[in-house]
Design an enzyme around this catalytic site. Structure first.
Site, short mmCIF file in Angstrom:
data_model
loop_
_atom_site.label_atom_id
_atom_site.label_comp_id
_atom_site.label_asym_id
_atom_site.label_seq_id
_atom_site.Cartn_x
_atom_site.Cartn_y
_atom_site.Cartn_z
N SER A 125 80.95 73.02 7.68
CA SER A 125 79.90 72.05 7.35
C SER A 125 79.31 72.31 5.97
O SER A 125 79.22 73.47 5.54
CB SER A 125 78.78 72.15 8.41
N TYR A 150 72.55 77.40 13.65
CA TYR A 150 73.75 76.54 13.63
C TYR A 150 74.51 76.75 12.31
O TYR A 150 75.70 77.06 12.33
CB TYR A 150 73.38 75.06 13.79
N LYS A 154 78.39 78.65 11.24
CA LYS A 154 79.48 78.10 10.44
C LYS A 154 79.87 79.10 9.33
O LYS A 154 81.03 79.33 9.04
CB LYS A 154 79.07 76.75 9.82
C1 WQD Z 1 70.24 62.76 7.57
C2 WQD Z 1 69.00 62.28 6.82
C3 WQD Z 1 66.93 63.19 7.60
C4 WQD Z 1 67.00 61.29 11.51
C5 WQD Z 1 72.88 67.62 10.02
C6 WQD Z 1 73.52 68.97 10.01
C7 WQD Z 1 74.95 68.84 9.56
C8 WQD Z 1 75.66 67.89 10.48
C9 WQD Z 1 74.98 66.52 10.39
C10 WQD Z 1 76.66 68.83 12.45
C11 WQD Z 1 68.00 63.39 6.55
C12 WQD Z 1 66.98 61.68 7.81
C13 WQD Z 1 67.34 61.69 10.24
C14 WQD Z 1 65.85 60.47 11.71
C15 WQD Z 1 65.46 60.50 9.34
N1 WQD Z 1 75.60 68.36 11.81
N2 WQD Z 1 66.60 61.28 9.17
N3 WQD Z 1 65.13 60.11 10.60
O1 WQD Z 1 70.29 66.80 8.66
O2 WQD Z 1 71.82 65.83 6.85
O3 WQD Z 1 72.83 67.11 8.72
O4 WQD Z 1 73.62 66.72 10.84
O5 WQD Z 1 77.77 68.98 12.05
O6 WQD Z 1 75.58 70.10 9.62
O7 WQD Z 1 72.85 69.79 9.07
O8 WQD Z 1 71.86 64.86 9.16
O9 WQD Z 1 71.54 62.70 10.29
O10 WQD Z 1 70.01 64.63 10.91
O11 WQD Z 1 69.76 63.50 8.70
O12 WQD Z 1 64.79 60.15 8.36
O13 WQD Z 1 65.46 60.08 12.84
O14 WQD Z 1 68.33 61.32 7.62
O15 WQD Z 1 65.64 63.57 7.13
O16 WQD Z 1 67.44 63.16 5.29
P1 WQD Z 1 71.59 66.17 8.27
P2 WQD Z 1 70.78 63.90 9.86
#
Ligand code: WQD
Length: 337
Positions: A125, A150, A154
């Protein structure tokens, strides 16, 4: 040729099983169904005309792993997705993550490296980069201290593979995903988040479906053009295809090192608000969202430099953010119908 896909009924795993079967591989999908449903097998069959062999095994059971590899000792490779992957949950329950994401990896590698050939594709990741200094992020960007257990699993996983490859027959490719989104265009398989989605896109589609009252946008005071965080959202089908290409690279012994690393992204960053507006465009409906406080641990920006994957792996993402969002929306409507 027989290939094992651990976590094979999961979100990325199931899409990879489809692409492997499309390329003529015989697939054995391992899944303990902790975050997947057995009915995913039917979806895979509807798309490819074939069901993979399914083994309901918990890879934390060392003896079960040993029995599996004795039964299937003619496999040509393993694509390893099986892991817990919720960042927030890993902070609350680190030992679950270290047991599931590390022990299982060790048991699989112990058995795989005892076989005549040990080809291993590892689901890593971009989280290993933390907040990288320079955008877009290249594979030689420094690996930062993990922000969550998590992410740490990785990083440790990559180190375990690197150390093992030095002294065994292991050849491996580490694939560092950016943000996987979307679903298969047939809407026969897709993401099945359990409970309240942690990730942006499933929360968007569930809000649009009326399952959630509104989407909370976690902060619009970041140092980005519109103030919301930037990520590299990659279509899960593009991601799945990259795994088949990576495996074929090892099978044809084209790898230049015993362990190679590739970023898998589109190379383009999109802000949260840009994703919301793109979704409104493809779904034809307004999304109810509200700007709220930042989420602990979020980084400002992360998107991939994809030159190495393009040039060395010979892979490039083909599908757009809009196509991924349209597929995610079609899937959400299908599973709620
Ligand atoms: C994306 C953006 C949030 C939800 C994580 C892990 C990564 C992978 C994918 C597993 C961010 C914003 C999110 C919401 C929001 N996981 N957001 N409201 O955090 O980039 O990555 O998930 O493999 O390893 O680190 O993904 O989709 O959670 O967030 O505003 O209800 O969307 O702040 O900027 P992230 P995400």
């Amino acid at each position: 040729m027989k290939v094992v896909v651990t976590g094979g009924l999961g979100f990325i795993g199931s899409h990879t099983v489809v692409e492997l079967q499309n390329q003529g591989f015989e697939v054995i999908a391992i899944d303990n169904l902790s975050n997947a449903e057995e009915s995913v097998l039917d979806g895979i069959e509807k798309i490819t005309g074939k069901k993979p062999i399914f083994e309901n095994i918990d890879l934390r059971e060392k003896v079960a792993v040993q029995h599996f590899f004795k039964k299937y000792n003619d496999i040509v490779g393993v694509i390893h997705f099986a892991a817990s992957k919720a960042v927030g949950e890993s902070v609350e329950n680190p030992l679950l993550y270290y047991e599931n994401n590390i022990n299982a990896l060790v048991y699989v590698l112990q058995e795989l490296t005892a076989l005549p050939q040990a080809n291993f594709i590892f689901s890593s990741s971009c989280t290993v980069y933390g907040q990288a200094e320079k955008m877009p992020i290249t594979e030689d960007a420094s690996v930062q201290p993990a922000l969550s257990p998590y992410g740490n699993t990785k990083q440790i996983g990559e180190e375990i593979i690197t150390d093992t490859a030095k002294v065994t027959n292991l050849n491996s490719i580490l694939l560092r995903y950016f943000n996987p989104i979307g679903a298969h265009p047939t809407a026969e398989i897709g993401e099945l988040p359990i409970g309240v989605p942690q990730n942006l896109v499933p929360f968007i589609t569930q809000t649009a479906m009326g399952l959630r009252e509104k989407l909370s946008v976690f902060g619009d005071d970041y140092a980005t053009p519109d103030g919301t965080c930037i990520r590299d959202y990659i279509h899960v089908v593009d991601l799945a295809k990259a795994h088949v290409i990576a495996l074929q690279r090892l099978l044809s012994k084209q790898n230049e090192q015993k362990v190679e690393t590739f970023n898998l992204g589109t190379g383009t960053g999109s802000s949260v608000l840009e994703v919301i507006h793109a979704f409104e465009k493809v779904s034809g409906q307004k999304l109810n969202y509200q700007i709220v406080a930042r989420r602990e641990g979020d980084i400002t920006s992360a998107y991939a430099n994809t030159d190495k994957a393009n040039k060395v792996l010979g892979w490039k993402s083909q599908l757009t953010l809009e196509e991924a969002l349209a597929a995610a929306w079609k899937w959400e409507q299908k599973i709620r119908s």
